[in-house]
Design a protein around this motif. Structure first.
Motif, PDB file in Angstrom:
ATOM      1  N   GLU A  98       0.813  -1.223   0.000  1.00  0.00           N
ATOM      2  CA  GLU A  98       0.000   0.000   0.000  1.00  0.00           C
ATOM      3  C   GLU A  98       0.845   1.272   0.000  1.00  0.00           C
ATOM      4  O   GLU A  98       0.312   2.377  -0.110  1.00  0.00           O
ATOM      5  CB  GLU A  98      -0.933   0.004   1.213  1.00  0.00           C
ATOM      6  CG  GLU A  98      -2.005  -1.062   1.171  1.00  0.00           C
ATOM      7  CD  GLU A  98      -2.936  -0.907  -0.022  1.00  0.00           C
ATOM      8  OE1 GLU A  98      -3.216   0.257  -0.406  1.00  0.00           O
ATOM      9  OE2 GLU A  98      -3.380  -1.937  -0.574  1.00  0.00           O
ATOM     10  N   LYS A 128       2.803  -4.645  -5.928  1.00  0.00           N
ATOM     11  CA  LYS A 128       2.773  -3.276  -5.398  1.00  0.00           C
ATOM     12  C   LYS A 128       2.282  -2.298  -6.469  1.00  0.00           C
ATOM     13  O   LYS A 128       1.458  -1.412  -6.200  1.00  0.00           O
ATOM     14  CB  LYS A 128       4.161  -2.880  -4.904  1.00  0.00           C
ATOM     15  CG  LYS A 128       4.271  -1.468  -4.326  1.00  0.00           C
ATOM     16  CD  LYS A 128       5.685  -1.225  -3.785  1.00  0.00           C
ATOM     17  CE  LYS A 128       5.918   0.229  -3.413  1.00  0.00           C
ATOM     18  NZ  LYS A 128       5.025   0.692  -2.337  1.00  0.00           N
ATOM     19  N   LYS A 131      -1.365  -3.142  -6.999  1.00  0.00           N
ATOM     20  CA  LYS A 131      -2.137  -3.204  -5.757  1.00  0.00           C
ATOM     21  C   LYS A 131      -2.862  -4.553  -5.620  1.00  0.00           C
ATOM     22  O   LYS A 131      -4.033  -4.634  -5.245  1.00  0.00           O
ATOM     23  CB  LYS A 131      -3.143  -2.054  -5.677  1.00  0.00           C
ATOM     24  CG  LYS A 131      -2.474  -0.697  -5.498  1.00  0.00           C
ATOM     25  CD  LYS A 131      -1.781  -0.598  -4.140  1.00  0.00           C
ATOM     26  CE  LYS A 131      -1.209   0.789  -3.861  1.00  0.00           C
ATOM     27  NZ  LYS A 131       0.060   1.048  -4.563  1.00  0.00           N
TER      28      LYS A 131
END
Length: 292
Positions: A98, A128, A131
């Protein structure tokens, strides 16, 4: 911040270099046909849970893992699950995905494997960027190690803080999986054999049970998602280990297993009866040995 994002994208692109065709061969175990990675990915789209069994030290398999992830990241939500991260660092993994932790902070907290930088970082960086949910699926190694050294009564010596990472149940089936595990230890002449072999097997089952529960819990939260789980080949080969435990809890989920196989005649070999049972898809590799 924008420059850092651009650098991450460049690194991912560099890591997605196409493998030479002569480094591996993918075979559909159901019909013996040789497939491209793209064809295998297309076939995997009908499955809910995919186990990618790896030899941890094989660079070709790690490259295939990196190339497979974006091919499966389509309209259906994709969840990545890794043996290589442990339950007690899930919050740190989430925070990094996050963007709440820097990479240095994440690595300091999460106990990455020694080959993280080359082999698993590209998976985490892709997640990443997109997400994606990533599961730190395994039992903390300190807990599994304690079980391997002291046996199934090890829970009596665990701190209350550690007990919360245990799966709800642990079974130790006396079956072909146990026989294969003990035979593998003997073949490897593992120094672990100095410990009680049954305790080592029970620690293996603890890992299987924990990873299975982690996968099941993720799908309870997101039942429409697809899980792609990475583990050492032994945990999923022959649809046993972690796979069999997931199947027993989620019998209606379609599960595929990818299993590697070293072979001197990997370019032309026909699947053996054993290989046909070992996975949905078999990845033949030049014979060079390797850890599972």
């Amino acid at each position: 911040m924008r420059m850092k994002y651009i650098i991450v994208i460049i690194i991912i692109i560099m890591n997605l270099t196409i493998l030479n065709a002569d480094e591996y061969r993918i075979v559909d175990s159901r019909n013996g046909k040789t497939l491209t990675l793209q064809q295998m990915a297309k076939g995997l789209e009908k499955y809910d849970i995919i186990f990618f069994g790896e030899f941890h030290d094989n660079a070709t398999l790690h490259q295939l893992e990196r190339e497979l992830v974006p091919l499966l990241d389509t309209k259906r939500e994709l969840i990545l699950s890794l043996e290589m991260f442990e339950r007690d660092v899930q919050s740190d993994l989430d925070a990094y995905i996050e963007g709440w932790l820097s990479e240095d902070e994440f690595l300091a907290k999460s106990r990455p494997w020694s080959n993280y930088q080359d082999d698993y970082r590209p998976l985490i960086e892709y997640a990443k960027q997109k997400k994606l949910t990533v599961i730190a699926a395994n039992i903390p190694r300190s807990i599994a190690g304690k079980m391997a050294r002291t046996g199934p009564d090890f829970t009596e010596t665990l701190a209350e803080e550690d007990k919360k990472w245990l799966p709800d149940k642990i079974d130790y089936p006396d079956d072909s999986y146990k026989k294969a595990f003990l035979a593998t230890l003997e073949d490897m002449h593992s120094p672990m054999m100095n410990n009680n072999p049954d305790w080592l097997y029970q620690a293996q089952c603890l890992k299987d049970e924990t990873m299975a529960e982690s996968i099941v819990n993720a799908l309870k939260m997101k039942p429409k998602a697809r899980v792609l789980h990475f583990n050492g080949d032994f945990h999923s080969r022959n649809f046993s280990g972690t796979v069999s435990r997931v199947q027993s809890i989620l019998p209606n989920k379609k599960i595929a297993v990818i299993s590697p196989s070293y072979s001197e005649n990997w370019q032309t070999a026909n699947l053996t009866a054993e290989e046909k049972k070992s996975g949905t898809y078999i990845i033949y590799l030049p014979n060079q040995g390797g850890e599972q």
